[in-house]
Design an enzyme around this catalytic site. Structure first.
Site, PDB file in Angstrom:
ATOM      1  N   SER A 184      21.884  53.889-103.905  1.00  0.00           N
ATOM      2  CA  SER A 184      23.281  54.032-104.317  1.00  0.00           C
ATOM      3  C   SER A 184      23.397  54.879-105.579  1.00  0.00           C
ATOM      4  CB  SER A 184      23.898  52.653-104.553  1.00  0.00           C
ATOM      5  OG  SER A 184      23.975  51.926-103.334  1.00  0.00           O
ATOM      6  N   PHE A 203      10.725  60.570 -88.812  1.00  0.00           N
ATOM      7  CA  PHE A 203      10.998  61.534 -89.890  1.00  0.00           C
ATOM      8  C   PHE A 203      10.137  61.149 -91.086  1.00  0.00           C
ATOM      9  CE2 PHE A 203      13.637  62.204 -93.764  1.00  0.00           C
ATOM     10  CZ  PHE A 203      14.012  63.524 -93.665  1.00  0.00           C
ATOM     11  N   GLU A 254      17.483  56.355 -97.395  1.00  0.00           N
ATOM     12  CA  GLU A 254      18.043  57.711 -97.417  1.00  0.00           C
ATOM     13  C   GLU A 254      18.786  58.013 -98.723  1.00  0.00           C
ATOM     14  OE1 GLU A 254      19.674  59.294 -93.814  1.00  0.00           O
ATOM     15  OE2 GLU A 254      18.807  57.662 -92.641  1.00  0.00           O
ATOM     16  N   HIS A 256      30.645  30.370 -94.848  1.00  0.00           N
ATOM     17  CA  HIS A 256      29.837  29.412 -94.081  1.00  0.00           C
ATOM     18  C   HIS A 256      29.327  28.258 -94.949  1.00  0.00           C
ATOM     19  CE1 HIS A 256      29.817  32.463 -90.930  1.00  0.00           C
ATOM     20  NE2 HIS A 256      29.126  31.673 -90.139  1.00  0.00           N
ATOM     21  N   ILE A 291       8.064  54.630 -92.916  1.00  0.00           N
ATOM     22  CA  ILE A 291       8.590  55.524 -91.892  1.00  0.00           C
ATOM     23  C   ILE A 291       9.099  54.731 -90.682  1.00  0.00           C
ATOM     24  CG2 ILE A 291       8.130  57.521 -90.443  1.00  0.00           C
ATOM     25  CD1 ILE A 291       7.952  57.955 -93.541  1.00  0.00           C
TER      26      ILE A 291
END
Length: 397
Positions: A376, A133, A373, A348, A167
């Site tokens: 935030s 895409f 995409e 840890h 991409i």
């Protein structure tokens, strides 16, 4: 190792028997086949072709598409479960599946002509070819309308020049969809989308990017050097590209939410296991209240993110507008993935900072979830915009 979903979990998530079976099957597959190779893949950066081959055999690349094109015809929640379980084992493999399905293949299924669907979807649904895409450019990140790639129509063909960056699946794909400006000077209304196949003269991939996380996934530039495409490769009609890709991103954000849940769950799994094995002051650190508080925070956050992502997937399948819900699912789940990865390292201690344990990889992989995409901050703007739109449509409430 066979994991049987407890009846309480099925009820809590409202899974059907088929969805619960899918989750158990994919959990066993991912933990048995993919997870053991994840650390080495991250270290070497080699694309996980063996994982892809095995996922093809399971029919995962066509999971949400109709059987007439070679898909499995399952719902969005089943797809979300698949992305979650694969990402829980290896985020690099999870993002390969997500980018192929919700970003690269879905636009062809949703906006393509019957001829385009028949031509491209069977190979994509079988996994014979992967999809990519192409939206992001140097000046078109959060401002996707800033696209500079140009497509000039000359007779019955388009000549395309420009480049896309960052991409996923770019050099391993067999088919890609991308945006380009066809009518300059009219903003997003002048952007169209196209389909291109690997091997077409003028279309190539740049070198693989060196990344913080998701190192085994394929991330490259897409280069268009006087690429000549027939008009039949136009997706939809001219000027619809921006709208098409924004709709695509709505679905893609559910995928990012699912990936985030998978990474967060992996961090919780590792923290819980380590806390029961690591001994200090004569007992397992899981017996200390401070560690218990962190584990309680992690499991509560993971469950809340999973519920939001699952409900958004259901909402999408019901056919309603889900833009706000997808943005909320991505925002919440990606934030939780980072929190859980951070807390897993804290549990840890010094060992978590070393590559001997997977939690440092989860931390690196989780960060992309807050960026890809739509950052935030962009999700917050989308949520607020949709909320105000909804309020305006219901005056007096």
């Amino acid at each position: 190792m066979t994991i049987v979903t407890p009846a309480s979990d099925i009820d809590f998530y409202e899974l059907t028997d088929e969805q619960a079976l899918l989750r158990n099957t994919l959990h066993e597959f991912a933990q048995g086949e993919i997870a053991p190779r994840a650390s080495k893949a991250d270290e070497t950066g080699e694309f996980p072709w063996e994982n892809i081959r095995k996922m093809r055999e399971l029919g995962l690349f066509g999971i949400i598409f109709p059987p007439e094109y070679g898909g499995a015809g399952l719902d969005t929640l089943s797809y979300v479960i698949a992305v979650e379980e694969i990402s829980r084992a290896c985020a690099s493999t999870g993002i390969t599946l997500a980018a192929h399905t919700s970003l690269g293949t879905w636009p062809i299924y949703r906006f393509g002509t019957d001829a385009q669907k028949r031509k491209y979807l069977p190979a994509l649904c079988s996994g014979e070819k992967l999809a990519a895409f192409g939206l992001t450019e140097a000046e078109a990140g959060s401002d996707a309308g800033g696209t500079k790639t140009r497509a000039v129509k000359e007779g019955d063909r388009y000549t395309v020049s420009g480049r896309k960056i960052y991409i996923t699946n770019g050099s391993v794909c067999g088919t890609a969809v991308f945006t380009a400006v066809t009518t300059p000077g009219v903003g997003v209304r002048g952007i169209s989308s196209f389909i291109v196949e690997k091997g077409t003269p003028g279309f190539s991939a740049g070198g693989k990017e060196r990344k913080l996380g998701h190192r085994a996934s394929d991330t490259v530039e897409l280069l268009f050097d006087k690429l000549s495409l027939p008009a039949e490769n136009l997706l939809g009609t001219e000027g619809e590209g921006f709208k098409q890709f924004m709709m695509t991103l709505d679905g893609g954000r559910i995928s990012i939410g699912a990936m985030s849940v998978g990474i967060a769950q992996a961090a919780l799994d590792a923290a819980l296991k380590y806390s029961q094995e690591r001994r200090q002051f004569g007992k397992a650190i899981a017996e200390f209240q401070a560690i218990q508080l962190l584990l309680a925070e992690m499991v509560t956050e993971v469950e809340s993110a999973r519920l939001l992502v699952y409900q958004t997937a259901r909402f999408k399948d019901r056919g309603g507008r889900f833009t706000r819900h997808a943005a909320m699912a991505k925002l919440k789940a990606s934030t939780i993935a980072m929190q859980c990865a951070n807390l897993a390292i804290q549990i840890h201690g010094g060992a978590g900072y070393m590559t001997d344990y997977p939690v440092e990889r989860y931390f690196r992989d989780a960060k992309l979830m807050e960026i890809g995409e739509g950052t935030s901050q962009i999700q917050m703007l989308v949520i607020a915009r949709e909320l105000l739109r909804e309020a305006a449509s219901r005056p007096g409430l």
